[in-house]
Design a protein around this motif. Structure first.
Motif, PDB file in Angstrom:
ATOM      1  N   UNK A 146       0.823  -1.209   0.000  1.00 44.26           N
ATOM      2  CA  UNK A 146       0.000   0.000   0.000  1.00 44.26           C
ATOM      3  C   UNK A 146       0.858   1.260   0.000  1.00 44.26           C
ATOM      4  N   UNK A 147       1.917   1.253   0.803  1.00 48.96           N
ATOM      5  CA  UNK A 147       2.756   2.440   0.924  1.00 48.96           C
ATOM      6  C   UNK A 147       3.511   2.792  -0.346  1.00 48.96           C
ATOM      7  N   UNK A 148       4.003   1.773  -1.061  1.00 53.86           N
ATOM      8  CA  UNK A 148       4.742   2.043  -2.290  1.00 53.86           C
ATOM      9  C   UNK A 148       3.818   2.308  -3.471  1.00 53.86           C
ATOM     10  N   UNK A 149       2.606   1.756  -3.428  1.00 50.35           N
ATOM     11  CA  UNK A 149       1.648   2.008  -4.499  1.00 50.35           C
ATOM     12  C   UNK A 149       1.047   3.401  -4.395  1.00 50.35           C
ATOM     13  N   UNK A 150       0.854   3.867  -3.159  1.00 51.12           N
ATOM     14  CA  UNK A 150       0.262   5.184  -2.924  1.00 51.12           C
ATOM     15  C   UNK A 150       1.134   6.019  -1.976  1.00 51.12           C
ATOM     16  N   UNK A 151       2.340   6.324  -2.373  1.00 51.86           N
ATOM     17  CA  UNK A 151       3.228   7.080  -1.480  1.00 51.86           C
ATOM     18  C   UNK A 151       2.704   8.478  -1.173  1.00 51.86           C
ATOM     19  N   UNK A 152       1.872   9.001  -2.055  1.00 50.39           N
ATOM     20  CA  UNK A 152       1.329  10.347  -1.845  1.00 50.39           C
ATOM     21  C   UNK A 152       0.356  10.394  -0.669  1.00 50.39           C
ATOM     22  N   UNK A 153      -0.107   9.244  -0.206  1.00 52.50           N
ATOM     23  CA  UNK A 153      -1.063   9.182   0.898  1.00 52.50           C
ATOM     24  C   UNK A 153      -0.399   9.232   2.272  1.00 52.50           C
ATOM     25  N   UNK A 154       0.893   8.946   2.324  1.00 50.74           N
ATOM     26  CA  UNK A 154       1.553   8.775   3.612  1.00 50.74           C
ATOM     27  C   UNK A 154       2.819   9.624   3.718  1.00 50.74           C
ATOM     28  N   UNK A 155       3.083  10.063   4.946  1.00 51.82           N
ATOM     29  CA  UNK A 155       4.329  10.783   5.208  1.00 51.82           C
ATOM     30  C   UNK A 155       5.467   9.815   5.482  1.00 51.82           C
ATOM     31  N   UNK A 156       5.141   8.660   6.073  1.00 47.05           N
ATOM     32  CA  UNK A 156       6.164   7.660   6.380  1.00 47.05           C
ATOM     33  C   UNK A 156       5.490   6.306   6.561  1.00 47.05           C
ATOM     34  N   UNK A 157       6.255   5.236   6.309  1.00 47.97           N
ATOM     35  CA  UNK A 157       5.752   3.877   6.514  1.00 47.97           C
ATOM     36  C   UNK A 157       6.733   3.098   7.369  1.00 47.97           C
ATOM     37  N   UNK A 164       8.149  -6.891   0.010  1.00 46.07           N
ATOM     38  CA  UNK A 164       7.398  -6.160  -0.997  1.00 46.07           C
ATOM     39  C   UNK A 164       7.570  -6.711  -2.391  1.00 46.07           C
ATOM     40  N   UNK A 165       6.771  -6.197  -3.315  1.00 42.68           N
ATOM     41  CA  UNK A 165       6.837  -6.572  -4.714  1.00 42.68           C
ATOM     42  C   UNK A 165       7.542  -5.479  -5.509  1.00 42.68           C
ATOM     43  N   UNK A 166       8.466  -5.894  -6.331  1.00 45.72           N
ATOM     44  CA  UNK A 166       9.218  -4.927  -7.129  1.00 45.72           C
ATOM     45  C   UNK A 166       8.319  -4.138  -8.073  1.00 45.72           C
ATOM     46  N   UNK A 167       7.230  -4.768  -8.548  1.00 48.67           N
ATOM     47  CA  UNK A 167       6.371  -4.074  -9.497  1.00 48.67           C
ATOM     48  C   UNK A 167       5.742  -2.842  -8.855  1.00 48.67           C
ATOM     49  N   UNK A 168       5.416  -2.918  -7.558  1.00 47.99           N
ATOM     50  CA  UNK A 168       4.843  -1.747  -6.880  1.00 47.99           C
ATOM     51  C   UNK A 168       5.832  -0.594  -6.892  1.00 47.99           C
ATOM     52  N   UNK A 169       7.087  -0.910  -6.637  1.00 50.34           N
ATOM     53  CA  UNK A 169       8.121   0.116  -6.624  1.00 50.34           C
ATOM     54  C   UNK A 169       8.377   0.675  -8.019  1.00 50.34           C
ATOM     55  N   UNK A 170       8.462  -0.191  -9.008  1.00 53.16           N
ATOM     56  CA  UNK A 170       8.766   0.256 -10.367  1.00 53.16           C
ATOM     57  C   UNK A 170       7.673   1.160 -10.917  1.00 53.16           C
ATOM     58  N   UNK A 171       6.414   0.800 -10.684  1.00 54.41           N
ATOM     59  CA  UNK A 171       5.316   1.629 -11.167  1.00 54.41           C
ATOM     60  C   UNK A 171       5.236   2.945 -10.404  1.00 54.41           C
ATOM     61  N   UNK A 172       5.508   2.893  -9.112  1.00 52.03           N
ATOM     62  CA  UNK A 172       5.485   4.115  -8.316  1.00 52.03           C
ATOM     63  C   UNK A 172       6.609   5.058  -8.740  1.00 52.03           C
ATOM     64  N   UNK A 173       7.767   4.502  -9.026  1.00 48.77           N
ATOM     65  CA  UNK A 173       8.889   5.322  -9.489  1.00 48.77           C
ATOM     66  C   UNK A 173       8.543   6.037 -10.782  1.00 48.77           C
ATOM     67  N   UNK A 174       7.841   5.350 -11.665  1.00 47.53           N
ATOM     68  CA  UNK A 174       7.473   5.938 -12.959  1.00 47.53           C
ATOM     69  C   UNK A 174       6.356   6.966 -12.833  1.00 47.53           C
ATOM     70  N   UNK A 175       5.337   6.643 -12.045  1.00 48.42           N
ATOM     71  CA  UNK A 175       4.128   7.458 -12.010  1.00 48.42           C
ATOM     72  C   UNK A 175       4.077   8.466 -10.863  1.00 48.42           C
ATOM     73  N   UNK A 176       4.813   8.182  -9.777  1.00 49.55           N
ATOM     74  CA  UNK A 176       4.701   9.023  -8.584  1.00 49.55           C
ATOM     75  C   UNK A 176       6.075   9.292  -7.976  1.00 49.55           C
ATOM     76  N   UNK A 177       7.031   9.555  -8.852  1.00 47.75           N
ATOM     77  CA  UNK A 177       8.413   9.729  -8.424  1.00 47.75           C
ATOM     78  C   UNK A 177       8.626  10.729  -7.305  1.00 47.75           C
ATOM     79  N   UNK A 178       8.113  11.962  -7.418  1.00 48.76           N
ATOM     80  CA  UNK A 178       8.341  12.951  -6.358  1.00 48.76           C
ATOM     81  C   UNK A 178       7.794  12.519  -5.004  1.00 48.76           C
ATOM     82  N   UNK A 179       6.608  11.907  -4.994  1.00 51.00           N
ATOM     83  CA  UNK A 179       6.029  11.450  -3.723  1.00 51.00           C
ATOM     84  C   UNK A 179       6.845  10.306  -3.138  1.00 51.00           C
ATOM     85  N   UNK A 180       7.310   9.418  -3.996  1.00 45.85           N
ATOM     86  CA  UNK A 180       8.121   8.291  -3.527  1.00 45.85           C
ATOM     87  C   UNK A 180       9.425   8.778  -2.915  1.00 45.85           C
ATOM     88  N   UNK A 181      10.050   9.741  -3.558  1.00 47.24           N
ATOM     89  CA  UNK A 181      11.351  10.219  -3.098  1.00 47.24           C
ATOM     90  C   UNK A 181      11.278  10.902  -1.725  1.00 47.24           C
TER      91      UNK A 181
END
Length: 249
Positions: A146-157, A164-181
């Motif tokens: 949940x945290x890597x799929x929707x990083x914009x929802x949380x301040x910290x996990x 975890x699943x790598x696909x969650x991270x890879x898609x989040x990196x592509x689509x939600x990079x600033x929130x993930x970082x």
């Protein structure tokens, strides 16, 4: 005659006849259906001692995901572990805590969790910039997902003895990079965990560090088995660390 036939060039040897009806080209199609879902989720809610729904003050929120052993219909099973247990002994605990219960023989549903989180945020005095996610074992896996799929929802996990699943991270990196970082991550694991190997947490932390996340760490209890959550949730430093993180969109 036999010798002569053997000497013929390969191009003259009989080949299978070409089909006169080649398969048709692919066609683009679309399937559409309507589905109506209805679900309910039991959860425990902790409100700070000084909570006042009518006041302007907004409170940080922790969403806690339990492990497989607490699934079912008796929601009080959820109280045996986690931040709620700590809060029960510390009435001045400065967080709203939401602890849902996963139904028997199911795993955490991102759709259900997000709907619950949206409902709580809309109906309680929640500081939307300080929403935190944590879970243990099955809930640790749910936290990573949940945290890597929707990083914009949380301040910290804070995932504990999960993976975890790598696909969650890879898609989040592509689509939600600033929130993930800007997501804070503090993982915990027992060095002798016989259920979920330490490598599960280490792998996720290593990848996030390679992605350039500045606030990622892993705490390993060298002699701990699967229970790495008791030591974690009773440590006040964890909650101090959470409060240092805010989600700025």
């Amino acid at each position: 005659m036999i010798v002569a036939l053997l000497a013929l060039p390969a191009c003259l040897i009989a080949q299978p006849a070409a089909t006169s009806n080649p398969p048709p080209a692919q066609m683009a199609k679309q399937f559409q259906f309507t589905r109506t879902d209805s679900f309910k989720v039991n959860y425990l809610l902790f409100l700070p001692k000084a909570y006042d729904a009518k006041a302007e003050k907004r409170w940080p929120l922790i969403l806690f995901l339990h492990g497989a052993g607490e699934r079912g219909t008796d929601v009080w099973k959820v109280a045996v572990h986690g931040p709620g247990k700590y809060a029960s002994a510390h009435p001045d605990f400065p967080f709203i805590i939401v602890s849902p219960q996963c139904p028997e023989r199911q795993i955490w549903s991102k759709e259900v969790l997000l709907a619950l989180l949206d409902d709580i945020t809309a109906n309680y005095a929640v500081d939307a910039t300080r929403v935190y996610l944590t879970g243990l074992s099955m809930g640790g896996f749910g936290t990573w997902d949940l945290g890597l799929t929707y990083p914009e929802k949380f301040a910290a996990i804070v995932p504990i003895c999960g993976g975890g699943q790598m696909i969650s991270l890879l898609l989040s990196r592509r689509d939600k990079g600033p929130a993930l970082k800007t997501l804070g991550v503090w993982a915990f694991h027992g060095g002798k965990d016989p259920v979920v190997p330490l490598e599960e947490s280490q792998r996720m932390v290593d990848v996030l560090r390679k992605e350039g996340l500045p606030d990622v760490k892993l705490t390993v209890y060298p002699e701990a088995g699967h229970d790495s959550w008791t030591e974690t949730y009773r440590n006040p430093e964890l909650y101090d660390w959470l409060l240092k993180h805010e989600r700025r969109k």
